[in-house]
Design an enzyme around this catalytic site. Structure first.
Site, PDB file in Angstrom:
ATOM      1  N   ILE A 118     -31.507  -4.863   8.238  1.00 46.75           N
ATOM      2  CA  ILE A 118     -32.648  -5.662   7.812  1.00 46.75           C
ATOM      3  C   ILE A 118     -33.912  -5.207   8.535  1.00 46.75           C
ATOM      4  O   ILE A 118     -35.011  -5.280   7.997  1.00 46.75           O
ATOM      5  CB  ILE A 118     -32.404  -7.158   8.089  1.00 46.75           C
ATOM      6  N   THR A 119     -33.759  -4.730   9.748  1.00 47.13           N
ATOM      7  CA  THR A 119     -34.888  -4.371  10.616  1.00 47.13           C
ATOM      8  C   THR A 119     -35.889  -3.471   9.900  1.00 47.13           C
ATOM      9  O   THR A 119     -35.515  -2.491   9.254  1.00 47.13           O
ATOM     10  CB  THR A 119     -34.373  -3.680  11.885  1.00 47.13           C
ATOM     11  N   ASN A 120     -37.165  -3.789  10.049  1.00 52.14           N
ATOM     12  CA  ASN A 120     -38.232  -3.002   9.430  1.00 52.14           C
ATOM     13  C   ASN A 120     -38.745  -1.885  10.340  1.00 52.14           C
ATOM     14  O   ASN A 120     -38.667  -2.006  11.560  1.00 52.14           O
ATOM     15  CB  ASN A 120     -39.402  -3.918   9.057  1.00 52.14           C
ATOM     16  N   PRO A 121     -39.271  -0.819   9.735  1.00 49.00           N
ATOM     17  CA  PRO A 121     -39.299  -0.527   8.300  1.00 49.00           C
ATOM     18  C   PRO A 121     -37.893  -0.206   7.797  1.00 49.00           C
ATOM     19  O   PRO A 121     -37.238   0.714   8.287  1.00 49.00           O
ATOM     20  CB  PRO A 121     -40.243   0.662   8.169  1.00 49.00           C
ATOM     21  N   THR A 143     -31.138  -3.784   3.292  1.00 50.94           N
ATOM     22  CA  THR A 143     -31.414  -4.788   2.268  1.00 50.94           C
ATOM     23  C   THR A 143     -32.544  -4.333   1.344  1.00 50.94           C
ATOM     24  O   THR A 143     -32.583  -4.705   0.174  1.00 50.94           O
ATOM     25  CB  THR A 143     -31.778  -6.138   2.907  1.00 50.94           C
ATOM     26  N   ASP A 148     -37.328  -7.905  -2.244  1.00 43.97           N
ATOM     27  CA  ASP A 148     -38.504  -7.788  -3.110  1.00 43.97           C
ATOM     28  C   ASP A 148     -38.155  -8.092  -4.565  1.00 43.97           C
ATOM     29  O   ASP A 148     -38.963  -8.656  -5.307  1.00 43.97           O
ATOM     30  CB  ASP A 148     -39.090  -6.375  -3.008  1.00 43.97           C
ATOM     31  N   HIS A 175     -39.219  -0.482   0.830  1.00 41.28           N
ATOM     32  CA  HIS A 175     -39.419  -1.903   1.112  1.00 41.28           C
ATOM     33  C   HIS A 175     -40.778  -2.004   1.793  1.00 41.28           C
ATOM     34  O   HIS A 175     -40.894  -2.109   3.009  1.00 41.28           O
ATOM     35  CB  HIS A 175     -38.313  -2.436   2.022  1.00 41.28           C
TER      36      HIS A 175
END
Length: 313
Positions: A118-121, A143, A148, A175
Site C-alpha cells: 500500500i505504501t506510496n508511491p 493496491t 482509484d 497510482h
C-alpha cells in the site's frame, strides 16, 4: 484446518483501518501487527481485541516483530509518512528506506506468502518489495489503482444514475496524477457506455472531469482528515478476500508487466486475475491509440521517478 493469517507492517491510519476491515468482515482468523512504534501496535491490538466480543466470528489479534510474520499467508506493507504537498512521490525517499529495512528480514524469517503493498508511491515501492524479496512476480503486487477505480466508479455512478455494482470501469497506470481511464472498456451490465450515450443523453459524461475527480479524490479526503482510511482499507480487504477464497476475480492492481502493452520491468496497474496465488494473470485490455498513448505516458512517469531513486542511491 488452515488458519487464515495476515500480517500488517505499519499500523498507522491506513494499517490500523486495514486490520479493522479484515477483522470486522471475518476475512481473517489471525492478525499480526508490527510497527516500529511498539506502543502503537500494542494499543491498536488492544482496541481490536476489544471489538471482537461483538463480532459474529472469532479473530485472534497479536503484536510481533518481523520474525513473527513467517507463518502469515499475506503480509501487507503499509509503512511510510503522509506529506502535505499533494504529491505521493514526496514520500518516496522515506518509504524506500523503510522498506529496505525490513523486507529481507521478513523473507529470511521464513515468510513464503504474498506481499501486498500500500505504501506510496505504490508502484515504485511494489517494485522495490519484489526486488528485495526475490519472490515470483505473482506474489508481490500493489493496491495501485484498485483504490482509484473505486473512486472512478463512484463518480460514474453519480453521473449516470447507475449503481456501481452494474458498472465495469477501471483506471489504469500510476497510482497518481498520470493514471488513465480506458473509456472504450467502460460498460453498464455489458453494454458499452459510449453506446448508451448515443442512445440517451443522460449517459453522456464529461470524461476529463470524471477522471480528474477520481484522480484527485484522495486529496479531498486528505484535506479534512489528514489521511485516507476507509477506501484503501476496503480495497485491501477485497484483495485479501479474493486470495483466501481463490476467487479468480478481475481487479486492477499494480503488477510487473513482461511484454503486456509493450512494457517490461515496470510495476503499474492494469486489470489482473486475483486468486490463491496472488496475481495469476495479467488481464491485458485492447486499448485504442489514444488510450495506449496515455498508458505509455503513465509508464514514462513511473520510469522517470525510478531513475530519480537510482540516481539518489
Amino acid at each position: 484446518m488452515k488458519t487464515r493469517s495476515v500480517g500488517i507492517v505499519g499500523v498507522g491510519h491506513v494499517g490500523a483501518h486495514c486490520a479493522y476491515s479484515l477483522a470486522v468482515q471475518g476475512i481473517v482468523d489471525e492478525l499480526v501487527l508490527v510497527d516500529i512504534n511498539e506502543q502503537k501496535a500494542i494499543s491498536e491490538c488492544q482496541d481490536l481485541r476489544d471489538s471482537v466480543a461483538y463480532l459474529p466470528h472469532r479473530v485472534e489479534v497479536r503484536t510481533g516483530g518481523y520474525a513473527d510474520l513467517k507463518d502469515c499467508d499475506v503480509v501487507v506493507v503499509s509503512v511510510g509518512v503522509i506529506t502535505k504537498s499533494n504529491n505521493r512521490l514526496d514520500e518516496l525517499n522515506v518509504s524506500i528506506g523503510m522498506v529496505n529495512s525490513f523486507v529481507k528480514q521478513v523473507v529470511d524469517a521464513g515468510f513464503n506468502g504474498i506481499f501486498i503493498n500500500i505504501t506510496n508511491p505504490c508502484d515504485i515501492i511494489a517494485r522495490q518489495v519484489h526486488k528485495l524479496s526475490g519472490f515470483d512476480k505473482s506474489r508481490v503486487f500493489g493496491t495501485g489503482t484498485g483504490l482509484d477505480s473505486s473512486r472512478f466508479k463512484a463518480v460514474l455512478s453519480r453521473e449516470t444514475g447507475i449503481d456501481h455494482k452494474s458498472l465495469v470501469a477501471y483506471t489504469m497506470g500510476e497510482h497518481g496524477d498520470s493514471q488513465m481511464a480506458p473509456w472504450s472498456h467502460v460498460t453498464v451490465n455489458g453494454k458499452p457506455l459510449a453506446e448508451l450515450a448515443e442512445e440517451n443523453d443522460k449517459y453522456k459524461v464529461d470524461q476529463a472531469a470524471v477522471l480528474e475527480e477520481a484522480t484527485k479524490g484522495g486529496w479531498v479526503t486528505f484535506a479534512g482528515k489528514g489521511c485516507t482510511e476507509y477506501g484503501i482499507a476496503s480495497t485491501l480487504a477485497r484483495f485479501v478476500y479474493a486470495i483466501f477464497h481463490d476467487e479468480k476475480v478481475v481487479m486492477p492492481c499494480s503488477t510487473q508487466l513482461n511484454g503486456e502493452y509493450g512494457q517490461n520491468d515496470i510495476f503499474i496497474s492494469t486489470p489482473c486475475v486475483i486468486g490463491k496465488n496472488g496475481v495469476e494473470e495479467v488481464f491485458e485490455l485492447t486499448l485504442n491509440e489514444e488510450e495506449l498513448k496515455a498508458f505509455q505516458h503513465s509508464c514514462d512517469v513511473i520510469r522517470t521517478n525510478i531513475g530519480y531513486i537510482n540516481k539518489e542511491a
